[in-house]
Design an enzyme around this catalytic site. Structure first.
Site, PDB file in Angstrom:
ATOM      1  N   ASP A  57       9.356   2.770  -0.816  1.00  0.00           N
ATOM      2  CA  ASP A  57       8.612   3.728  -0.230  1.00  0.00           C
ATOM      3  C   ASP A  57       8.620   3.319   1.351  1.00  0.00           C
ATOM      4  O   ASP A  57       8.203   2.168   1.760  1.00  0.00           O
ATOM      5  CB  ASP A  57       7.117   3.005  -0.661  1.00  0.00           C
ATOM      6  CG  ASP A  57       5.840   3.708   0.201  1.00  0.00           C
ATOM      7  OD1 ASP A  57       4.823   3.527  -0.031  1.00  0.00           O
ATOM      8  OD2 ASP A  57       6.253   4.632   1.131  1.00  0.00           O
ATOM      9  N   TYR A  72       0.910  -1.238  -0.086  1.00  0.00           N
ATOM     10  CA  TYR A  72       0.015  -0.070   0.059  1.00  0.00           C
ATOM     11  C   TYR A  72       0.900   1.102   0.065  1.00  0.00           C
ATOM     12  O   TYR A  72       1.732   1.291   0.815  1.00  0.00           O
ATOM     13  CB  TYR A  72      -0.992  -0.033   1.164  1.00  0.00           C
ATOM     14  CG  TYR A  72      -1.741   1.282   1.368  1.00  0.00           C
ATOM     15  CD1 TYR A  72      -1.426   2.169   2.264  1.00  0.00           C
ATOM     16  CD2 TYR A  72      -2.963   1.559   0.651  1.00  0.00           C
ATOM     17  CE1 TYR A  72      -2.468   3.328   2.258  1.00  0.00           C
ATOM     18  CE2 TYR A  72      -3.817   2.393   0.717  1.00  0.00           C
ATOM     19  CZ  TYR A  72      -3.479   3.406   1.712  1.00  0.00           C
ATOM     20  OH  TYR A  72      -4.208   4.577   1.705  1.00  0.00           O
ATOM     21  N   LYS A 116       4.960  10.437   7.897  1.00  0.00           N
ATOM     22  CA  LYS A 116       4.831   9.964   9.390  1.00  0.00           C
ATOM     23  C   LYS A 116       5.842  10.491  10.295  1.00  0.00           C
ATOM     24  O   LYS A 116       5.530  11.467  10.825  1.00  0.00           O
ATOM     25  CB  LYS A 116       4.883   8.318   9.511  1.00  0.00           C
ATOM     26  CG  LYS A 116       3.718   7.729   8.501  1.00  0.00           C
ATOM     27  CD  LYS A 116       3.564   5.943   8.812  1.00  0.00           C
ATOM     28  CE  LYS A 116       2.528   5.583   7.741  1.00  0.00           C
ATOM     29  NZ  LYS A 116       1.198   5.297   7.938  1.00  0.00           N
TER      30      LYS A 116
END
Ligand code: KE4
Length: 425
Positions: free
Chosen positions: A237, A142, A265
């Site tokens: 990623d 994802y 994040k």
């Protein structure tokens, strides 16, 4: 009705599913979500005043625990100077210098406002730089919810059984080649079948969005070799793994140098943030220097930069990685011991502060083996842990996170709850 139930009833009238991000809805684990009133250290306090030990850590940012005084002070100090300027600000430069220092593969970096923006922009940049249209991603990975990447996606998409979201035009999806993770033959075949057409391969180098999955030995090196051989860019990623599994993320642990890296994040200290960076010759294709357009009203927001700088400086002061790995091992050891007592098959892949529990006898190495685990049993396990005061990611296909604040009584209590929850199954 509890306060959370009252809030959820109101929320569902006005917000689709009552949540602003699907995975928060508890749809795959049952029951209604609690609302959080505040968070400190390793704990959340619900709207009904209940304290829960938190293994979601706001999906990764809270590596120092919630509401860390240093991060709070940095935001408060920045707030004195205003919230957003719409011009460059000094903290954007300091953040760029920190990211480049933490990630030697990054010569230049562009800030944005989410991991989705970071990966969407990196894909566009790879297409602009190579003048190629096709991209390769892996089943279950994802990378946020941009159209090109919402194909066979993990995380909430997988949790809710729609890994191929509605609303993505077939023409977009056709440009995305989805391969099985940990399958070197598949990557070689894809390049052979699409000569000169593949702009990039984007991968979660350690997957966090099908639950936690590590690459086979040599797999990432194979991706590096294949992309170099075929003139495609390799994008790591590291929105989840960056700064969390090592100072320089998985690329430091695995000694692989990607062409581009996406981040998020932790670099926002809990405020909205994303970033992507890599070699200057690639990054200089971005506007205003080059032809690839990318922008953002709040990119480099001074509050998010201040929070992120404080978070990164704390990482360098504390160097928490050995401690986080010890805490992670403590939890999975407790879970394995309880499962062994019951003769219950359990897989517990773990690196540092990222780990998952899969109720299956088969080692989990890709999306099919993850899907073979017992998600219904995970739902019962989730509820038993919640009853015991421990909040897990509300999905069998998410990674657990912990923070430096879990050390001490919280990790001990959490191990007791996890063990008794397994025994109760
Ligand atoms: P955001 O757009 O949610 O900031 O980041 C997207 C993203 C990109 N890349 C990776 C590796 C990610 O894990 C994420 C987002 N992670 C999920 C947790 N599985 C966010 C939680 C949610 O969707 O609410």
């Amino acid at each position: 009705m509890s306060i959370s139930e009252q809030l959820f009833a109101r929320a569902q009238q006005l917000i689709p599913g009552g949540v602003n991000s699907p995975v928060r809805a508890f749809r795959s684990v049952g029951g209604a979500p609690f609302f959080t009133q505040s968070a400190n250290g390793a704990r959340l306090t619900t709207a009904d005043g209940r304290e829960l030990i938190d293994f979601v850590c706001t999906w990764g940012p809270a590596i120092h625990g919630h509401n860390h005084p240093r991060i709070r002070a940095a935001i408060a100090s920045a707030l004195e100077r205003g919230t957003s300027f719409g011009t460059p600000n000094p903290d954007e430069v300091e953040m760029a210098e920190l990211i480049v220092d933490f990630f030697p593969s990054i010569e230049k970096v562009r800030m944005c406002n989410s991991g989705t923006e970071a990966t969407m922009s990196a894909i566009r940049l790879a297409r602009g730089f190579t003048r190629r249209d096709k991209i390769i991603k892996f089943a279950g990975c994802y990378h946020g919810h941009s159209d090109s990447l919402l194909v066979s996606a993990g995380s909430g998409a997988l949790t809710h059984g729609n890994p191929d979201s509605a609303g993505v035009p077939a023409a977009f999806a056709r440009e995305t080649i989805v391969l099985p993770y940990n399958d070197t033959a598949a990557i070689d075949a894809a390049f052979a079948a699409n000569p000169g057409a593949i702009a990039c391969v984007i991968v979660e180098p350690y997957i966090g969005n099908v639950g936690f999955i590590k690459p086979d030995a040599g797999y990432l090196a194979h991706l590096r070799q294949a992309t170099t051989a075929h003139g495609a860019l390799l994008i790591f990623d590291e929105v989840m793994t960056g700064f969390r599994l090592a100072r320089g993320g998985v690329q430091e642990l695995e000694k692989i140098t990607p062409d581009l890296t996406t981040l998020g994040k932790i670099i926002g200290g809990g405020l909205p943030v994303g970033a992507f960076g890599g070699r200057a010759e690639i990054m200089d294709h971005l506007a205003p220097l080059g032809p690839v357009y990318q922008a953002g009203t709040l990119s480099g927001n001074p509050l998010a930069m201040a929070a992120g700088i404080a978070s990164l400086r704390l990482l360098d002061e504390l160097n928490p990685y050995l401690k986080l790995d010890r805490l992670g091992r403590q939890v999975v050891a407790a879970a394995q011991a309880a499962a062994r007592k019951k003769g219950m098959p359990l897989q517990t892949p773990q690196v540092g502060s990222m780990f998952s529990l899969f109720f299956t006898p088969t080692p989990v190495r890709d999306m099919p083996t993850a899907l073979a685990s017992d998600a219904k049993l995970f739902g019962r396990f989730f509820q038993a842990c919640l009853d015991g005061g421990v909040f897990l990611p509300p999905s069998a296909y998410e990674t657990w996170f912990l923070s430096t604040a879990h050390e001490g009584e919280d990790i001990a209590r959490a191990c007791e709850v996890v063990s008794s929850a397994i025994e109760s199954l």
